[in-house]
Design an enzyme around this catalytic site. Sequence first.
Site: not given
Length: 759
Positions: A494, A503, A598
Amino acid sequence: MPVMVFFVLAMAFVVAQAQQMQSNISRGSSLTPTTNSSWLSRSGVYAFGFYKQGNGYAVGIFLAGIPQTTIVWTAKRDDPPLPTNVTLDFTSDGFSLKPTPGQSFVIEYTSGSSASMLDSGNFVIYNARQDIVWQSFEHPTDTLVPGQRLFAGDEMFSAKSESDPSTGIFRLKMQADGNLVQYPVNTPDTPAHAYYASGTYGRGKNVTLNFGADGHLYLLNDTSSNIKNITDGGLPADQATIYLMRIDADGIFRLYSHDLNHNGSKSIVWESSKNKCDPKGICRLNSYCVSVDLDVECKCLPGFVSANLGNKTSGCRRIIADVCEYKNETFPNTMEELQSTIWEDSSYADLPLSDREACKRACLEDCNCEAAIFNGTSCRKQRLPLRYGRRDVGTPNLELIKVAISTTTPDTEKRSKRKGRTDILIIGLSLTAFGSILVAISVVAFCKHNSWSYGRVNIPILDSELNEDISLRPYTYEELEKITNNFTEEVGRGTSGIRVAVKRLEKVAAEGEKEFQTELKVIGKTHHKNLVRLLGYCLDGPKRLLVYEYMSNGSLADVLFTPDGKPSWEERMRIARNIARGFLYLHEECDTQIIHCDIKPQNILMDEYMCPKISDFGLAKLLKADQSRTTTGFRGTRGYVAPEWHRKMPITVKADVYSFGVVLLEIICCRRNVDWSLPDEEAILDELAYHCFETGELGKLVGEEEVNTRQFERMLKVGLWCIQDEPSLRPSMKKVLLMLEGTVDIPIPPNPISFLSTI
Ligand SMILES: *[C@@H]1O[C@H](CO)[C@@H](O)[C@H](O)[C@H]1NC(C)=O
Ligand SMILES: *[C@@H]1O[C@H](CO)[C@@H](O)[C@H](O)[C@H]1NC(C)=O
Ligand SMILES: *[C@@H]1O[C@H](CO)[C@@H](O)[C@H](O)[C@H]1NC(C)=O
Ligand SMILES: *[C@@H]1O[C@H](CO)[C@@H](O)[C@H](O)[C@H]1NC(C)=O
Ligand SMILES: *[C@@H]1O[C@H](CO)[C@@H](O)[C@H](O)[C@H]1NC(C)=O
Ligand SMILES: *[C@@H]1O[C@H](CO)[C@@H](O)[C@H](O)[C@H]1NC(C)=O
Ligand SMILES: *[C@@H]1O[C@H](CO)[C@@H](O)[C@H](O)[C@H]1NC(C)=O
Ligand SMILES: *[C@@H]1O[C@H](CO)[C@@H](O)[C@H](O)[C@H]1NC(C)=O
Ligand SMILES: *[C@@H]1O[C@H](CO)[C@@H](O)[C@H](O)[C@H]1NC(C)=O
Ligand SMILES: *[C@@H]1O[C@H](CO)[C@@H](O)[C@H](O)[C@H]1NC(C)=O
């Protein structure tokens, strides 16, 4: 009568031959442990040959004719003891052992022709021209005899113990810089590891350690000038007194005298230190040395136990292994104090603090900090392991050790103590905020089967709102594109230099931009060591990206399902408990109850300390304070989703418990829940698990690993409770955690699908 005489003579012959006075040994001679066992020097003081060692024999040089074996040198000191039936042969290229396959030569040289055990204690091998081709003086082990020298670059190593001559854990080195220094083995020659030095650094390139017959140990420089007397010498040097210098197994080097007129009785003339705690490394990792009477004892740091139970010399490990990050919740860290000890200074940060509590806080707030040395003016943060610890009543040092405490201990006094500590911790947390963000970037691009709308978002407004609330950093799409090299790079860097995982949510559809924003805000506000930290986001037209802290060890799936390097049972149990803590936090400790929806090993990321962190809240449901269930479209991943999803029943936190149960089974069995490479009846782990539990065939689940059957069965029971078809039968995460920690009994679980079959 003549027969008797002959017998007596024969006996005398054998006895005389057992130790031959032979100063010129010719090639072809041999020795055996029982007859002709050694060659004596002319004076009879030294002998070369077999001596008793353990349940066998070793080859070396020793003081002859005294009852206690006093070894001066050992050939191949690290080889195991030799059996009685070996023969040592003097051949032209070495002293070889027969019949011992694999370790034929104990001494090697070229063209040896004769040998001599000299009166000086030197065993010398000559070639036919009488040149020395090998001498024991050039291969010191742990002992110097008078006349022997230690040249620049030479080292001596202590023995394992008084009865075991193999290489121990300390060394003495005559350095090329002129200094004679003692270190533990396997360390660099640096002052941090030294525990004795002659203080003659820089006094010559070829300083030698010399040893006079009168017990004089001294250093000579390149021009043979005496630059240092280590011992004074001038002691009686009569025939009956032998001086030996030895690095003892305890790391101290000593000058001994042996009185041959009194069975070789030995006494210490001089020693490099009177404090047996001085040798660095005498106590192993995370333990410190305390002098008790004339002996030493190794004590573990507070909160630590002997790594090898009952063996104090093997180092210590944490009782609760798990202090990888500052914790707010049920298992807070605390700082234990240890007065007046000295350790290797391996600090990675030195803070100018004069307040002990501030030093404790500074360490608690820093996940990397596992201990700190506080001396009144400075607070030095350290990582484990700590070494070279010893008590020193004179030091102002206060060693502070980060220790995790379990709030499930029924000890009420501890509980109240902990309350006070927690207050400190809370102050600590607000100080750290984003302090400990990791430094690296990886890109995780993936698709969601859940769809989101393409609604336009007013970025500036959201920015300020988010920034106010959670200080998440907004990114532009281009920025992330660049960081991740157009989302192709596995690892990028970065602009700020910190490593993050990016993501990309695809197909963001109707269900709601609003929900996405809400989730972003709520997840952004969660702080738990077992949740991955959200650092930033990108809302750019239809594009939705999330920027997370980078996890260097990949996901739990990577860790569990790779054939090599799978974690130990203990480690896996620690991981399971930590995951449960993360879910406990989501379910019961947030303002807004969060159902993750999930849970699977791919969504549990592992940091550099193998501490698991739950990630991927993309599908999570947030429940309002008065809400305990929700109805929503199908979410999750097949194999892990609770049956109520398929039945369109309301969803509660128990749906997460189900998925956690499946993951737990995977963790204990180290295999995927669904694995079609196995026979059909074994392919589905959750079905196999109950079958094996019922029939007691645990071996089918365990595989080749050695695990404690009782523990395995406990964990299996927890897993089976979690995967009950009926949500109300599943335990809460709090209960699950208690079961994982072993603080509550676990009843026998029913068949997970029995409920279904009765409908
Ligand atoms: C040892 O003996 C051999 C032959 O027996 C001889 O050649 C050699 O010179 C002798 N060495 C010494 C040091 O006496
Ligand atoms: C011992 O060694 C000598 C000479 O090396 C040899 O003559 C003698 O036979 C040996 N004795 C035994 C018992 O092997
Ligand atoms: C020598 O002794 C060892 C054990 O003491 C034994 O295993 C080996 O077979 C013996 N070798 C011979 C040649 O007798
Ligand atoms: C060091 O000095 C000794 C004598 O003092 C000498 O025998 C030896 O060869 C020297 N070594 C080197 C490397 O100069
Ligand atoms: C050796 O030591 C003597 C006395 O300290 C000194 O005069 C001499 O210069 C030294 N030699 C070397 C080569 O350092
Ligand atoms: C060492 O001791 C001897 C006497 O044994 C003395 O002559 C010499 O000066 C001493 N050397 C040093 C460096 O003190
Ligand atoms: C040597 O030891 C033996 C037995 O161990 C003993 O009888 C003898 O008196 C001792 N000799 C001396 C001089 O101490
Ligand atoms: C203790 O541990 C050390 C090192 O791990 C090992 O060498 C030693 O044999 C052990 N001692 C006992 C009594 O088990
Ligand atoms: C720490 O946990 C307590 C209770 O779980 C909570 O009230 C407090 O807000 C938390 N502190 C922070 C800074 O998150
Ligand atoms: C404490 O440690 C610091 C840094 O190592 C050192 O500069 C300071 O002198 C020490 N203070 C005391 C009182 O020992």
